[in-house]
Write a protein that holds these residues in place. Structure first.
Motif, PDB file in Angstrom:
ATOM      1  N   LEU A 109       0.993  -1.077  -0.402  1.00 23.06           N
ATOM      2  CA  LEU A 109      -0.231   0.117  -0.004  1.00 23.06           C
ATOM      3  C   LEU A 109       0.985   1.578  -0.029  1.00 23.06           C
ATOM      4  N   PRO A 110       0.732   2.352  -1.088  1.00 19.74           N
ATOM      5  CA  PRO A 110       1.353   3.019  -1.136  1.00 19.74           C
ATOM      6  C   PRO A 110       1.228   3.777   0.307  1.00 19.74           C
ATOM      7  N   VAL A 111       0.166   4.117   0.569  1.00 22.10           N
ATOM      8  CA  VAL A 111       0.139   5.231   1.907  1.00 22.10           C
ATOM      9  C   VAL A 111       0.756   4.763   3.141  1.00 22.10           C
TER      10      VAL A 111
ATOM     11  N   GLY B 110      15.375   3.564   1.329  1.00 25.54           N
ATOM     12  CA  GLY B 110      13.417   3.704   1.646  1.00 25.54           C
ATOM     13  C   GLY B 110      12.987   3.091   0.007  1.00 25.54           C
ATOM     14  N   GLY B 111      11.929   2.231   0.511  1.00 23.87           N
ATOM     15  CA  GLY B 111      11.280   1.838  -0.992  1.00 23.87           C
ATOM     16  C   GLY B 111      10.998   0.712  -0.862  1.00 23.87           C
ATOM     17  N   ASP B 112      10.545  -0.331  -1.431  1.00 28.22           N
ATOM     18  CA  ASP B 112      11.037  -1.571  -1.959  1.00 28.22           C
ATOM     19  C   ASP B 112      10.252  -1.673  -3.377  1.00 28.22           C
TER      20      ASP B 112
ATOM     21  N   THR C 108      10.787   4.256  -5.606  1.00 31.16           N
ATOM     22  CA  THR C 108      10.926   5.745  -5.779  1.00 31.16           C
ATOM     23  C   THR C 108      11.480   6.458  -4.182  1.00 31.16           C
ATOM     24  N   ASP C 109      10.735   5.330  -3.660  1.00 29.81           N
ATOM     25  CA  ASP C 109       9.865   6.137  -2.485  1.00 29.81           C
ATOM     26  C   ASP C 109      11.880   6.313  -1.974  1.00 29.81           C
TER      27      ASP C 109
ATOM     28  N   LEU D 222      15.388  10.783   5.386  1.00 31.62           N
ATOM     29  CA  LEU D 222      15.228  10.373   4.846  1.00 31.62           C
ATOM     30  C   LEU D 222      16.239   9.380   4.116  1.00 31.62           C
ATOM     31  N   GLU D 223      16.534   8.009   2.934  1.00 33.15           N
ATOM     32  CA  GLU D 223      17.623   7.447   2.532  1.00 33.15           C
ATOM     33  C   GLU D 223      19.109   8.050   2.549  1.00 33.15           C
TER      34      GLU D 223
END
Length: 769
Positions: free
Chosen positions: A421-423, A480-482, A487-488, A500-501
């Motif tokens: 879920l992007p949220v 960050g992201g997966d 791109t998160d 942040l990453e």
């Protein structure tokens, strides 16, 4: 509760009055020689006494009974001891609870234990690195209530003291092998005796324990909660004749490993919604054509940044320790010096949710995330205690001493998560915490007792404790992201609010605390085999700092110490010619700044708060009866009334008025042993059974998730022919195959649970030589 306390006091008076005839019989030496209950010598008060002569609530279990009831772990021990219960987030996060006092999920490098663990009077600061099988043990003493004066480290809830079997100058040894279900094989043994014609005696002990898994990882076709363990202990005793000096040196080593533990999602108490993991389990069951068993899961293995392959779930622990005890007898006192050193390393990786979106069956939902956790821990601990204990027959006795302990704990935590879920993208990515803490603690203590006459004795003591804790923690937003949010760049929570990453922080923390803890006890012995006592005492547990803080401010904030004031009355009564025993205690404990750790499912992080106050009221009783030399029965029970007072945690949750977490209102155990003639041998067959019941309890301060009451039945049948060195036994634990949980974490409507051991049974052959 007030009526309950009044009833207990009345019962004590009635016991004293109503059994006067039985006590009169005990004055007859001939009647006493006809048999009776065993009396175990203990040293909880830093001098030799017996359980029945000690003015405190203590349970002692001999090494023989540990073997008879197959008590090998702390979880097994909790099934047999009044007021003691056990839960565990992971093998490194053991949670012991005595009378409602527990250290739930408090595993940061600077954290103290609420219930102290001692081995041969040496404090073990990290319980997860001593959660190994108990073997070749002389006895275990479980002391209930705060011990603010005499114990080597000030403990607020109670203490579990393990005393290993010491070397003997008489030659001898033993060997035993046990084979059970789940492919279990346990081999243990010892050898002891004098070394030549010297003043030295030695003892070598060992145990190996291999077992298949109670649960199954169907994603990787691996057993979970399996065990491969080896333990050894070497001892040397120096005890010259006609000398005031004795010394004992103990060196122990332990190594164990497994494929890690099983997590299973069970739908939570809200009937309107179902959690994502329990729903996914149902869907996979439909695809497979049969439901997933509660002992099946699909834990996912993480692929950490920079690694070429996934890291398999698993547990490895290795630890060793050394203890040197020197005693020297003067005319007026005994000087004792105890030096302890422990070192250990651990690696633990587990999937908190037990299933994720890469489950092999294509079942994906927006909130079906996976969240593996990797803990690596390295500890070094040094302690030194020196005490002087008076000897002699005068009315005054005393103890004075000092204590020093230094801990160096390094803990490395790696969190890794994926969420569709992007949220909820702040739940995805990878974060690390490198946390190094040093603790220096010292204490001075003194106690004096005065015997006014044959009936009244007053004991008073005081302890000054100082704790200095400092460290450095680094939080790293590795990635960050997966795969669902490539791109998160937002860091994995709880770093997500700021970092942040690629970002990180490093900050130092440190504070010191001190406390004075007094204790006063009045002992009343109106006649032999009857003791009343009343105690007022205070206990203290040092503050600490978070394990994986979200930012430098949180890292430096920490949490405050907790203190408890305990008022307790008790009685210890032997009657029916020493064939019956009743020990009872009623207590009232008031807490200030109780340390409470719980998981916030908003940040998927643990948060430690100081509850403003808490109250615990309770009654506990233990009963033993040996009507004949062939029959022995026992029972124990605890009733608690607990409440948080004015407790609003850092998330805004108001738990005021709720019951204390992980604390059943009621526990009891009953058991018995019957000895029979068999195969022409007298008293050769022993049939032993024990049933323990734990009432309903709440898992967290919000009292939202509960564990229903459950009972566990264990038993053993042993054949020991007279005048022979061997015995054979058949044993079983949890014979009714009760399903119960030792931990839950509430996530998004699910209760992600860890299960207790299922039915186990086997046969054991033992011999002495």
């Amino acid at each position: 509760m007030k009526k309950l306390m009044q009833g207990t006091a009345l019962a004590l008076v009635m016991c004293a009055a109503g059994n006067s005839g039985a006590f009169a019989q005990e004055d007859d030496p001939a009647a006493q020689s006809q048999g009776g209950l065993d009396v175990i010598t203990i040293t909880s008060q830093r001098r030799e006494t017996t359980v029945q002569d000690a003015g405190l609530a203590v349970t002692a279990i001999s090494g023989e009974n540990l073997e008879n009831d197959r008590i090998m772990t702390f979880e097994d021990l909790a099934d047999s001891v009044t007021s003691l219960s056990f839960t565990a987030l992971s093998p490194l996060d053991q949670e012991f609870n005595i009378r409602g006092i527990t250290n739930t999920r408090l595993d940061s490098p600077s954290a103290d234990q609420s219930v102290g663990i001692f081995v041969d009077d040496v404090y073990v600061g990290r319980s997860g690195l001593f959660n190994f099988d108990m073997y070749d043990i002389e006895r275990v003493e479980v002391v209930r209530g705060p011990q603010g004066v005499l114990l080597g480290r000030n403990v607020v809830g109670g203490a579990i003291s393990i005393y290993t079997a010491a070397p003997s100058f008489d030659q001898g040894g033993s060997m035993a092998i046990s084979i059970g279900n789940y492919d279990e094989v346990v081999a243990r043994g010892h050898i002891t005796g004098q070394l030549g014609n010297s003043d030295f005696a030695g003892r070598l002990s060992f145990q190996t324990h291999h077992r298949g898994g109670y649960n199954h990882d169907i994603l990787h076709d691996r057993e979970l909660d399996d065990l491969r363990s080896i333990q050894a202990r070497a001892q040397l005793l120096y005890q010259p004749e006609d000398s005031n000096l004795s010394a004992r040196f103990v060196l122990d080593y332990t190594d164990d490993e497994s494929n890690g533990f099983h997590s299973v999602a069970i739908d939570g108490p809200n009937p309107a919604t179902q959690g994502p993991w329990s729903a996914a389990r149902d869907a996979i069951g439909v695809i497979r054509g049969r439901p997933l068993d509660i002992r099946e899961s699909l834990p996912e293995h993480p692929l950490y940044a920079g690694d070429a392959n996934e890291t398999p779930q698993g547990l490895q622990r290795e630890a060793w320790g050394a203890m040197l005890r020197v005693d020297y007898d003067y005319d007026f006192a005994t000087l004792t010096a105890i030096t302890g050193y422990r070192q250990g390393q651990a690696f633990n990786l587990y999937d908190q949710t037990g299933m994720g979106p890469n489950n092999g069956y294509g079942v994906i939902s927006p909130t079906l995330f996976r969240f593996p956790v990797n803990e690596m821990e390295d500890i070094t601990q040094f302690s030194q205690e020196i005490r002087l204990v008076s000897t002699g027959d005068g009315p005054l006795d005393w103890i004075v001493g000092g204590y020093y302990q230094s801990d160096d704990v390094s803990k490395y935590d790696r969190f890794w998560a994926e969420v569709p879920l992007p949220v909820l993208r702040t739940l995805s990515g990878e974060s690390h915490w490198d946390n190094n803490a040093e603790t220096t603690s010292y204490a001075l203590f003194a106690q004096a007792g005065y015997q006014f006459n044959e009936i009244f004795r007053l004991v008073g003591g005081i302890r000054y404790t100082s704790d200095d804790k400092s460290g450095v923690v680094t939080g790293i937003a590795v990635e960050g992201g997966d795969q669902f949010n490539p791109t998160d760049l937002v860091a994995l929570t709880p770093l997500a609010a700021t970092y942040l990453e690629g970002d990180s922080f490093t900050t130092a923390y440190g504070r010191d605390w001190s406390e004075v803890t007094p204790q006063v006890t009045l002992e009343i012995t109106p006649r032999d085999n009857l003791l009343f006592y009343a105690t007022w005492s205070r206990g203290y547990k040092g503050g600490g700092f978070e394990d994986d803080p979200a930012n430098p401010v949180a890292a430096r904030a920490g949490y405050d110490p907790e203190t408890v004031t305990n008022i307790e009355i008790g009685a210890k009564i032997d009657f029916f010619d020493n064939r019956a025993r009743l020990n009872v205690a009623a207590f009232s404990m008031d807490y200030q700044d109780l340390q409470v750790t719980q998981t916030d499912d908003g940040c998927l992080c643990n948060i430690t708060d100081n509850a403003a106050d808490a109250e615990i009221r309770g009654i506990e009783a233990e009963f033993q009866f040996a009507p004949t030399d062939r029959v022995f029965v026992w029972a124990g029970a605890t009733f608690l009334d607990t409440e948080y007072i004015d407790f609003i945690d850092s998330t805004g949750l108001d738990a005021s008025g709720n019951q204390l977490q992980r604390t059943p209102e009621m526990q009891y155990n009953v058991g018995g042993e019957l000895t029979l003639d068999a195969f022409g041998w007298a008293n050769a067959l022993a049939i032993r059974a024990n049933y323990t019941y734990q009432g309903d309890m709440f898992w967290a301060p919000d009292n939202a998730q509960t564990e229903d009451g459950y009972g566990l039945l264990s038993g053993r049948v042993s054949l020991t022919p007279p005048n022979t060195p061997w015995s054979i036994s058949v044993w079983g634990r949890n014979l009714t195959d009760e399903v119960y949980r030792t931990n839950i974490i509430a996530f998004f409507g699910d209760e992600v649970s860890r299960l207790g051991a299922p039915r186990t049974f086997g046969v054991e052959l033992a011999t002495d030589f």
